[in-house]
Design a protein around this motif. Structure first.
Motif, PDB file in Angstrom:
ATOM      1  N   ASP A  19      -2.859   0.454 -11.714  1.00  0.00           N
ATOM      2  CA  ASP A  19      -2.510   1.162 -10.477  1.00  0.00           C
ATOM      3  C   ASP A  19      -3.725   1.802  -9.805  1.00  0.00           C
ATOM      4  O   ASP A  19      -3.562   2.657  -8.924  1.00  0.00           O
ATOM      5  CB  ASP A  19      -1.469   2.238 -10.776  1.00  0.00           C
TER       6      ASP A  19
ATOM      7  N   TRP B 120      -7.772  -1.510  -5.936  1.00  0.00           N
ATOM      8  CA  TRP B 120      -7.130  -2.720  -5.404  1.00  0.00           C
ATOM      9  C   TRP B 120      -7.327  -2.805  -3.890  1.00  0.00           C
ATOM     10  O   TRP B 120      -7.549  -3.889  -3.344  1.00  0.00           O
ATOM     11  CB  TRP B 120      -5.627  -2.679  -5.677  1.00  0.00           C
ATOM     12  N   ARG B 121      -7.212  -1.673  -3.213  1.00  0.00           N
ATOM     13  CA  ARG B 121      -7.174  -1.667  -1.753  1.00  0.00           C
ATOM     14  C   ARG B 121      -8.555  -1.481  -1.130  1.00  0.00           C
ATOM     15  O   ARG B 121      -8.669  -1.288   0.079  1.00  0.00           O
ATOM     16  CB  ARG B 121      -6.213  -0.572  -1.284  1.00  0.00           C
TER      17      ARG B 121
ATOM     18  N   TRP C 246     -10.984  -3.756  -1.109  1.00  0.00           N
ATOM     19  CA  TRP C 246     -11.622  -5.025  -0.752  1.00  0.00           C
ATOM     20  C   TRP C 246     -11.977  -5.063   0.735  1.00  0.00           C
ATOM     21  O   TRP C 246     -11.353  -4.396   1.553  1.00  0.00           O
ATOM     22  CB  TRP C 246     -10.709  -6.199  -1.115  1.00  0.00           C
TER      23      TRP C 246
ATOM     24  N   TYR D 244      -7.520  -5.809 -13.459  1.00  0.00           N
ATOM     25  CA  TYR D 244      -6.624  -4.656 -13.396  1.00  0.00           C
ATOM     26  C   TYR D 244      -5.552  -4.809 -14.475  1.00  0.00           C
ATOM     27  O   TYR D 244      -4.898  -5.853 -14.577  1.00  0.00           O
ATOM     28  CB  TYR D 244      -5.978  -4.558 -12.012  1.00  0.00           C
TER      29      TYR D 244
ATOM     30  N   GLN E 192      -9.088  -9.379  -9.013  1.00  0.00           N
ATOM     31  CA  GLN E 192      -9.481  -9.328  -7.599  1.00  0.00           C
ATOM     32  C   GLN E 192     -10.892  -9.879  -7.458  1.00  0.00           C
ATOM     33  O   GLN E 192     -11.777  -9.545  -8.235  1.00  0.00           O
ATOM     34  CB  GLN E 192      -9.445  -7.868  -7.142  1.00  0.00           C
TER      35      GLN E 192
ATOM     36  N   ASN F 138      -6.450 -11.299  -4.118  1.00  0.00           N
ATOM     37  CA  ASN F 138      -5.825 -10.295  -4.970  1.00  0.00           C
ATOM     38  C   ASN F 138      -4.676 -10.981  -5.704  1.00  0.00           C
ATOM     39  O   ASN F 138      -3.690 -11.394  -5.079  1.00  0.00           O
ATOM     40  CB  ASN F 138      -5.321  -9.130  -4.126  1.00  0.00           C
TER      41      ASN F 138
ATOM     42  N   VAL G  16      -1.900 -11.079  -8.898  1.00  0.00           N
ATOM     43  CA  VAL G  16      -1.136 -10.237  -9.812  1.00  0.00           C
ATOM     44  C   VAL G  16      -0.120 -11.102 -10.553  1.00  0.00           C
ATOM     45  O   VAL G  16       0.564 -11.934  -9.942  1.00  0.00           O
ATOM     46  CB  VAL G  16      -0.405  -9.107  -9.055  1.00  0.00           C
TER      47      VAL G  16
ATOM     48  N   ASP H 232      -3.297  -2.262   5.038  1.00  0.00           N
ATOM     49  CA  ASP H 232      -2.159  -2.394   4.133  1.00  0.00           C
ATOM     50  C   ASP H 232      -0.872  -1.800   4.683  1.00  0.00           C
ATOM     51  O   ASP H 232       0.214  -2.208   4.270  1.00  0.00           O
ATOM     52  CB  ASP H 232      -2.471  -1.711   2.794  1.00  0.00           C
TER      53      ASP H 232
ATOM     54  N   ASP I  21       2.448  -6.785  -1.171  1.00  0.00           N
ATOM     55  CA  ASP I  21       1.013  -6.977  -1.374  1.00  0.00           C
ATOM     56  C   ASP I  21       0.636  -6.340  -2.707  1.00  0.00           C
ATOM     57  O   ASP I  21       1.189  -5.307  -3.100  1.00  0.00           O
ATOM     58  CB  ASP I  21       0.215  -6.326  -0.245  1.00  0.00           C
ATOM     59  N   TYR I  22      -0.321  -6.953  -3.400  1.00  0.00           N
ATOM     60  CA  TYR I  22      -0.740  -6.517  -4.737  1.00  0.00           C
ATOM     61  C   TYR I  22       0.422  -6.547  -5.737  1.00  0.00           C
ATOM     62  O   TYR I  22       0.363  -5.914  -6.786  1.00  0.00           O
ATOM     63  CB  TYR I  22      -1.342  -5.107  -4.702  1.00  0.00           C
TER      64      TYR I  22
ATOM     65  N   LYS J 257       3.225  -5.133  -5.597  1.00  0.00           N
ATOM     66  CA  LYS J 257       3.766  -3.798  -5.842  1.00  0.00           C
ATOM     67  C   LYS J 257       5.297  -3.761  -5.870  1.00  0.00           C
ATOM     68  O   LYS J 257       5.888  -2.991  -6.648  1.00  0.00           O
ATOM     69  CB  LYS J 257       3.199  -2.815  -4.821  1.00  0.00           C
TER      70      LYS J 257
END
Length: 432
Positions: free
Chosen positions: A128, A132-133, A135, A206, A218, A227, A229, A309, A417-418, A420
Motif C-alpha cells: 500500500d 505506486w502513484r 510514476w 510491492y 512497477q 503498474n 498487480v 489518478d 487502477d493499481y 485497488k
C-alpha cells in the motif's frame, strides 16, 4: 499567423494555442524534424548524467509550477478516475479467489535473490505504499522509486526483463520492449544516450511475491509506465502509459501503434454523418472551440496520464449502442489492443467486462476522421478509459502535433487502477 514562443526551452506555445486552420500531417519523415546535433536544443545536455540534467530541467518557473500541481495531485487520497467525482461501486468484481500465476512470482523472487541488502531495500515496498502513484513519463527524474536499470549490472537488467516476460503476454512484452528500444533510438538520434536509452527506467516491487497474497511491480521512465498487480488470481495492468518520439525507426518496422491507429481510422471513417456529428467532439486537435485549458502544455489532449489518478472526466462523444455491429467489432479490436499487455486469459476476462458495459461506452474523437490530420481519441466506460493522442515535438522540431510522436494511456476508472478495487474485495473476503 499563430504566435509561437518557447515556454521553457522544450515546450512552445504553438502546442497549446488554438488555430482556425487545421493541423495537417507533414509529408516529410520524422527525420526532417531532427535538430542538428550542435543545436542549442541538444548540445548543452550532451554528456550530462541524468541527475545533472534533471536538476536543471526542474528549475524553470514553468516546470516548478507544473511539479507543484503534480505534487498536490499525488498527495490527494486515492479515489480513481470518475465521471463525477464519486467512484461507482460494484463495477470491478473480483470473482472467485484463486492462486496468482506462479511464473511472475518465480521471476520476481529470482530478481530479489540477485540483490544485496541495500538494493533490496530500494526495490521492495509495502503493497500500500504511496510510491505506486509516483510514476511519471518525462525523461527527467521527478520521483526516485526502486532501482534505476541503467545503474544495474546486466544480470539484474535481464532478471527485470524476465519478470516482464513472465507477467505480460508475448505481444505485450514485445510492445513494452519496443517502447524502451525506441527511447534508446531517440537517444542515438539526438546524441543524448546518457539521458535517453533502453535502460532509462525505474523498477519497484510491492508486497511479497506470492501465489496466495496480493503483490505487484512497477516499471516507469521516459515514454513507458506499467503498474502490474496480482490479486486473487486476477491481474491488473493499469495505469499504463506508452508513447514514443519518434514512434518508429527508419525502415525497420511499422510505427509502434500503427495497427491501433489503422483500426481507429477505419472506425472513424465508417461513421455516418449523423454518427460523426456525435463522435467528433472537436474538428481539429487545436480547435478554437476547446475550452481554456483543455490542451495542456505537457499532456496536450490526453487526460489520464501521470498524477491524474483522481481526475473527473465526463463522457464525450458517441455511445457504443449507437454503432452498428460491424463498428462495434472495430471498437472491440481497438480495446483489445489497449489490453494487449495482459496474458490471454486475463485479457479475455477484461474484454468480457468491457462488453458488459457496452451501452455506457463512449467514443470521443478530435480531428479529421480520414487520417489526414493528427488526432486524439478516447474510449471510456465505467470499467475502461483508453486514449491515444498525437503530440508536438519535444526532442524533434515539429511545433504542432504529428503522428510520429504518440502518447497512449490506459486506466480502470472507478477505483481499480493499481488493482485497488480488487484489493479491497480480497481483504474483505479474508477471515478476521
Amino acid at each position: 499567423m499563430t504566435a509561437d514562443h518557447d515556454i521553457d526551452g522544450s515546450f512552445s506555445t504553438a502546442r497549446v494555442t488554438a488555430r482556425e486552420e487545421a493541423v495537417t500531417l507533414s509529408q516529410d519523415s520524422y527525420t526532417a524534424f531532427l535538430y542538428p546535433l550542435d543545436d542549442e536544443k541538444l548540445a548543452p545536455w550532451r554528456g550530462m548524467s541524468i541527475e545533472e540534467f534533471s536538476s536543471i530541467k526542474r528549475s524553470p518557473d514553468f516546470v516548478q509550477a507544473l511539479l507543484g500541481d503534480w505534487r498536490a495531485l499525488y498527495e490527494q487520497p486515492f479515489v480513481g478516475i470518475t465521471t463525477g467525482g464519486v467512484a461507482r461501486e460494484g463495477v470491478h468484481p473480483l470473482g472467485e479467489v484463486r492462486p496468482n500465476d506462479p511464473e511472475p512470482v518465480a521471476a520476481a523472487r529470482a530478481l530479489v535473490d540477485l540483490l544485496d541488502a541495500e538494493r533490496r531495500e530500494a526495490l521492495l515496498h509495502d503493497l500500500d505504499a504511496p510510491d505506486w502513484r509516483a510514476w511519471s513519463n518525462p525523461e527527467f527524474v521527478i520521483h526516485r522509486v526502486g532501482l534505476r536499470l541503467e545503474e544495474q549490472d546486466d544480470a539484474v537488467v535481464e532478471a527485470v526483463h524476465a519478470l516482464l516476460r513472465a507477467s505480460l503476454s508475448p505481444a505485450g512484452y514485445a510492445r513494452a520492449r519496443e517502447a524502451m528500444e525506441l527511447n534508446g533510438y531517440l537517444g542515438e538520434l539526438t546524441g543524448l544516450e546518457t539521458l535517453m536509452n533502453d535502460r532509462s527506467y525505474w523498477i519497484a516491487l510491492y508486497g511479497t511475491p506470492s501465489g496466495d497474497a496480493p503483490w505487484g511491480w512497477q516499471l516507469f521512465g521516459h515514454h513507458l509506465a506499467l503498474n502490474v498487480v496480482f490479486v486473487g488470481g486476477r491481474q491488473v495492468i493499469a495505469p499504463v502509459f506508452i508513447g514514443a518520439e519518434p514512434a518508429l525507426s527508419d525502415g525497420e518496422r511499422a510505427p509502434l501503434f500503427d495497427a491501433r491507429e489503422r483500426l481507429a481510422i477505419e472506425l472513424a471513417e465508417s461513421l455516418s454523418a449523423e454518427q460523426r456529428g456525435e463522435a467528433v467532439v472537436y474538428a481539429t486537435v487545436l480547435d478554437p472551440a476547446m475550452p481554456e485549458g483543455r490542451v495542456h502544455p505537457a499532456d496536450e489532449r490526453h487526460l489520464a496520464g501521470a498524477f491524474r489518478d483522481n481526475r473527473v472526466i465526463p463522457y464525450e462523444g458517441i455511445r457504443a449502442d449507437r454503432l452498428t455491429s460491424a463498428q462495434r467489432v472495430l471498437l472491440r479490436a481497438i480495446v483489445e489492443d489497449f489490453l494487449l499487455l495482459l496474458p490471454d486469459a486475463q485479457r479475455e476476462r477484461a474484454l468480457a467486462e468491457v462488453a458488459d458495459y457496452l451501452p455506457e461506452t463512449h467514443l470521443a474523437w478530435y480531428g479529421a476522421t480520414d487520417g489526414s490530420q493528427p488526432f486524439y481519441f478516447r474510449i471510456q466506460s465505467p470499467v475502461i478509459l483508453a486514449e491515444l493522442d498525437h503530440h508536438a515535438g519535444v526532442w524533434l522540431s515539429n511545433r504542432v502535433p504529428q503522428r510520429f510522436h504518440v502518447h497512449t494511456t490506459l486506466r480502470l476508472p472507478n477505483g481499480n487502477d493499481y488493482g485497488k478495487a480488487y484489493l479491497r474485495q480480497w481483504r474483505a473476503a479474508r477471515p478476521a
